[in-house]
Scaffold this motif. Structure first.
Motif, PDB file in Angstrom:
ATOM      1  N   ALA A   1       0.828  -1.207   0.000  1.00 25.30           N
ATOM      2  CA  ALA A   1       0.000   0.000   0.000  1.00 25.30           C
ATOM      3  C   ALA A   1       0.864   1.259   0.000  1.00 25.30           C
ATOM      4  CB  ALA A   1      -0.927  -0.015   1.208  1.00 25.30           C
ATOM      5  N   LEU A   2       1.948   1.250   0.767  1.00 25.67           N
ATOM      6  CA  LEU A   2       2.856   2.404   0.766  1.00 25.67           C
ATOM      7  C   LEU A   2       3.432   2.622  -0.632  1.00 25.67           C
ATOM      8  CD1 LEU A   2       4.825   1.827   4.106  1.00 25.67           C
ATOM      9  CD2 LEU A   2       3.116   3.594   3.663  1.00 25.67           C
TER      10      LEU A   2
ATOM     11  N   ALA B   1       2.188   1.728  -3.485  1.00 20.82           N
ATOM     12  CA  ALA B   1       1.133   2.191  -4.388  1.00 20.82           C
ATOM     13  C   ALA B   1       0.883   3.683  -4.239  1.00 20.82           C
ATOM     14  CB  ALA B   1      -0.151   1.413  -4.127  1.00 20.82           C
ATOM     15  N   HIS B   2       1.202   4.233  -3.069  1.00 16.58           N
ATOM     16  CA  HIS B   2       0.998   5.666  -2.831  1.00 16.58           C
ATOM     17  C   HIS B   2       2.268   6.477  -3.052  1.00 16.58           C
ATOM     18  CE1 HIS B   2      -2.799   4.292  -1.181  1.00 16.58           C
ATOM     19  NE2 HIS B   2      -3.207   5.542  -1.254  1.00 16.58           N
ATOM     20  N   GLY B   3       3.255   5.859  -3.684  1.00 17.30           N
ATOM     21  CA  GLY B   3       4.439   6.607  -4.100  1.00 17.30           C
ATOM     22  C   GLY B   3       5.589   6.600  -3.125  1.00 17.30           C
ATOM     23  N   ALA B   4       5.463   5.915  -1.992  1.00 13.79           N
ATOM     24  CA  ALA B   4       6.566   5.879  -1.035  1.00 13.79           C
ATOM     25  C   ALA B   4       7.693   5.016  -1.584  1.00 13.79           C
ATOM     26  CB  ALA B   4       6.091   5.326   0.304  1.00 13.79           C
ATOM     27  N   ASP B   5       8.907   5.572  -1.641  1.00 12.79           N
ATOM     28  CA  ASP B   5      10.056   4.777  -2.066  1.00 12.79           C
ATOM     29  C   ASP B   5      11.161   4.761  -1.014  1.00 12.79           C
ATOM     30  OD1 ASP B   5      11.142   7.323  -2.259  1.00 12.79           O
ATOM     31  OD2 ASP B   5      11.214   7.323  -4.452  1.00 12.79           O
ATOM     32  N   THR B   6      10.954   5.499   0.077  1.00 10.86           N
ATOM     33  CA  THR B   6      11.926   5.555   1.163  1.00 10.86           C
ATOM     34  C   THR B   6      11.174   5.602   2.483  1.00 10.86           C
ATOM     35  OG1 THR B   6      13.490   6.801  -0.216  1.00 10.86           O
ATOM     36  CG2 THR B   6      13.845   6.861   2.166  1.00 10.86           C
TER      37      THR B   6
ATOM     38  N   PRO C   1       4.661  13.100   1.354  1.00 13.67           N
ATOM     39  CA  PRO C   1       4.671  12.608   2.731  1.00 13.67           C
ATOM     40  C   PRO C   1       5.918  11.793   3.047  1.00 13.67           C
ATOM     41  CG  PRO C   1       2.497  12.303   1.762  1.00 13.67           C
ATOM     42  CD  PRO C   1       3.410  12.719   0.641  1.00 13.67           C
ATOM     43  N   GLY C   2       6.468  12.023   4.231  1.00 14.94           N
ATOM     44  CA  GLY C   2       7.533  11.178   4.734  1.00 14.94           C
ATOM     45  C   GLY C   2       6.934  10.002   5.487  1.00 14.94           C
ATOM     46  N   VAL C   3       7.674   8.904   5.581  1.00 12.66           N
ATOM     47  CA  VAL C   3       7.180   7.705   6.253  1.00 12.66           C
ATOM     48  C   VAL C   3       8.187   7.274   7.317  1.00 12.66           C
ATOM     49  CG1 VAL C   3       6.414   5.323   6.002  1.00 12.66           C
ATOM     50  CG2 VAL C   3       5.984   6.969   4.154  1.00 12.66           C
ATOM     51  N   CYS C   4       7.696   7.057   8.521  1.00 13.72           N
ATOM     52  CA  CYS C   4       8.526   6.595   9.633  1.00 13.72           C
ATOM     53  C   CYS C   4       7.906   5.322  10.199  1.00 13.72           C
ATOM     54  CB  CYS C   4       8.600   7.677  10.709  1.00 13.72           C
ATOM     55  SG  CYS C   4       9.486   7.191  12.208  1.00 13.72           S
TER      56      CYS C   4
ATOM     57  N   ALA D   1      -6.609   1.693   5.250  1.00 13.17           N
ATOM     58  CA  ALA D   1      -6.141   2.648   6.251  1.00 13.17           C
ATOM     59  C   ALA D   1      -4.999   3.507   5.707  1.00 13.17           C
ATOM     60  CB  ALA D   1      -5.686   1.908   7.506  1.00 13.17           C
ATOM     61  N   VAL D   2      -4.121   2.905   4.903  1.00 11.66           N
ATOM     62  CA  VAL D   2      -3.046   3.676   4.272  1.00 11.66           C
ATOM     63  C   VAL D   2      -3.631   4.693   3.297  1.00 11.66           C
ATOM     64  CG1 VAL D   2      -1.064   3.531   2.709  1.00 11.66           C
ATOM     65  CG2 VAL D   2      -1.300   1.891   4.592  1.00 11.66           C
ATOM     66  N   ALA D   3      -4.607   4.265   2.495  1.00  9.94           N
ATOM     67  CA  ALA D   3      -5.257   5.185   1.553  1.00  9.94           C
ATOM     68  C   ALA D   3      -5.932   6.338   2.287  1.00  9.94           C
ATOM     69  CB  ALA D   3      -6.273   4.432   0.694  1.00  9.94           C
ATOM     70  N   HIS D   4      -6.602   6.024   3.405  1.00 14.60           N
ATOM     71  CA  HIS D   4      -7.240   7.072   4.194  1.00 14.60           C
ATOM     72  C   HIS D   4      -6.195   8.061   4.721  1.00 14.60           C
ATOM     73  CE1 HIS D   4     -11.102   4.594   5.293  1.00 14.60           C
ATOM     74  NE2 HIS D   4     -11.102   5.042   4.047  1.00 14.60           N
TER      75      HIS D   4
END
Length: 531
Positions: A14-15, A17-22, A68-71, A144-147
């Motif tokens: 899901a991450l 799919a939403h463009g997260a690569d890091t 968005p950043g992801v932690c 939940a990730v999409a939301h």
């Protein structure tokens, strides 16, 4: 398509799919299923040395990239370590997705001493971020990730926490990745645009105040300023949205007396994407005798700290574009550049007096960073007295600073995130000696990544701001002086270069070398050499 996935894989898919690569984080006993899936989906993992550093790095990534950043943390203490960074992101409207495991689905409600158990982990984070959500099935994870991504793209961007019960991370169940939900920008209401345009058409001495909410509207802001002939002042988070060498630029810093006088003498004030908050004003509310127009994506913010005559709740770029169309036949105020220049001279005089002990530093930074560099500041005197108002900025996202929460330790880990998001840009982290000790371990993470990152430490022997405030109150100086640290030696022990600079020219040479180095370079600068 629906597929049978582990909870960890459902999250990572899901991450991606939403463009997260890091993603930034530290593995732990309860989140290993997430780490097992990262490489399969092409997501790079960056491991700072502390979860607070991971959160700050995700914040820096988000500010620099505009995404968005992801932690990712594990349960309990790890998540609480990242909570300060999440609070800073909330304060400064930065989109960061914080993901952690939680206690198992059928964990006793009042607890039983499970490893990393908290009384109510999700509630703790819910008090800090926009919202915290605990999923209850593997199939719910992609939704939940999409939301979360939709929430971070709607209105004012703020961090979100997603909690996944740890037993779900290893469970397999059918799950369908939900594609990103398109979120159109909020358009302005026609009536408010008309009212604002009428006020500006009749204005003889307008002024624009630009905050962090105008970061995506730099061209529109410039066009409006030039159409009106209006001077432009920026906040700390807005620094760089209007180039400092433009004839209408007054510079950054709402707290300066010259800015207050400019606002007082203006018949129309347009505040774009700024809270007009005490953390920007320093010494109380802004006096606006004339007409106040506020443009903000957040309806509550548009009415807080100063009551507007016209509130335009909309995306800044759309609102400014709509205003420009209504002002198509408006003639620019001929005295605009003259007013801006006069205010700039007064502001510069006050800024230089305020930051006198840091002028050599800011001049060296300006030379090293040029027009394309990025300064990541900590909550330090060298930044808020020095660089904020004395170092020029020419582009948005080129000056990062923990404005609202005022967190110590932000600069270095955030700069790591910035350099990873913008690898071709020169990036410098600016710290005081007291603040650096909050996150100094991230030198090791930057060294492992081989980042050519200069880290300047302005050393005044402890907590200089608090020392000054104690003295101003006429009270004893206590608990603010710290023993000397061999900062260059400490940096070398963690795999970095470490040097000292005794004057401006040594600092310039050290910065030039550090920006071309094969690893981070800590530059120790005694405060006596910064001016």
């Amino acid at each position: 398509m629906t597929a049978e996935l582990t909870g960890g894989e459902a999250l990572v898919a899901a991450l991606r799919a939403h463009g997260a690569d890091t993603v930034f984080g530290i593995p732990g006993t309860h989140n290993l299923a997430v780490y097992a899936a990262l490489s399969r989906y092409g997501i790079r993992h960056i491991a700072p040395r502390h979860e607070q550093g991971a959160g700050f790095a995700a914040d820096g990534w988000a500010r620099a990239s505009g995404k968005p950043g992801v932690c990712v943390t594990t349960t309990g203490p790890a998540l609480l370590n990242a909570a300060t960074a999440a609070a800073q992101a909330y304060s400064d409207s930065v989109p960061v997705l914080l993901v952690s495991p939680g206690m198992p689905l059928r964990h006793p409600g009042r607890g039983n001493g499970y490893l990393h158990e908290l009384k109510d982990q999700s509630a703790a984070l819910d008090a800090v971020v926009a919202y915290s959500h605990r999923v209850t099935s593997v199939g719910e994870i992609p939704l939940a990730v999409a939301h979360a991504y939709a929430a971070m793209a709607t209105g004012r961007p703020r961090p979100v926490h997603l909690e996944i019960p740890l037993d779900l991370l290893d469970d397999r169940a059918p799950a369908r990745v939900v594609p990103p939900v398109p979120v159109p920008p909020t358009a302005p209401a026609d009536g408010q645009i008309s009212a604002a345009a009428q006020a500006l058409t009749e204005a003889a001495q307008p002024v624009l105040l630009a905050g962090g909410g105008s970061v995506g509207a730099t061209a529109e802001l410039r066009n409006l300023a030039e159409r009106l002939g209006a001077p432009v002042v920026t906040t700390a988070n807005g620094k760089g949205v209007f180039p400092d060498d433009h004839p209408l630029a007054v510079g950054a810093g709402l707290h300066h007396r010259a800015v207050r006088e400019l606002v007082r003498d203006s018949d129309v004030v347009v505040a774009v994407g700024t809270e007009l908050a005490p953390s920007d004003l320093w010494f109380g509310p802004l006096d606006v005798p004339g007409t106040l127009i506020r443009i903000d994506i957040d309806a509550q913010a548009a009415a807080t700290n100063a009551s507007p005559d016209t509130a335009i709740v909309a995306d800044a770029a759309l609102a400014l574009t709509a205003l420009l169309k209504r002002l198509s036949h408006t003639e620019a105020t001929p005295r605009g550049p003259e007013r801006a220049a006069q205010a700039r001279v007064r502001r510069d005089r006050q800024a230089r007096a305020e930051g006198a002990v840091h002028l050599a530093l800011t001049e060296a930074l300006a030379q090293a960073l040029g027009r394309d560099g990025i300064l990541v500041g900590d909550s330090t005197m060298a930044c808020y007295y020095g660089a904020l108002s004395n170092m020029p900025a020419y582009a948005p996202r080129s000056f990062l600073y923990p404005t609202g929460l005022g967190t110590l330790g932000y600069g270095l880990p955030a700069a790591i995130g910035v350099k990873l998001a913008r690898p071709s840009a020169p990036v410098v982290a600016l710290h005081g000696d007291g603040g650096l000790m909050f996150t100094v371990q991230e030198l090791a993470a930057a060294a492992q990544l081989r980042l050519p990152l200069p880290v300047i430490v302005v050393d005044n022997g402890g907590y200089g701001e608090i020392r000054k405030e104690m003295a101003d109150r006429g009270e004893p100086i206590r608990a603010v002086d710290q023993c000397a640290v061999d900062f260059p030696g400490l940096a070398r022990a963690m795999g970095c270069h470490g040097v000292s600079a005794g004057d401006q020219w040594q600092l310039i040479r050290a910065l030039d070398a550090a920006l071309m180095a094969d690893r981070p370079t800590l530059i120790h600068l005694p405060e006596s050499a910064a001016g």
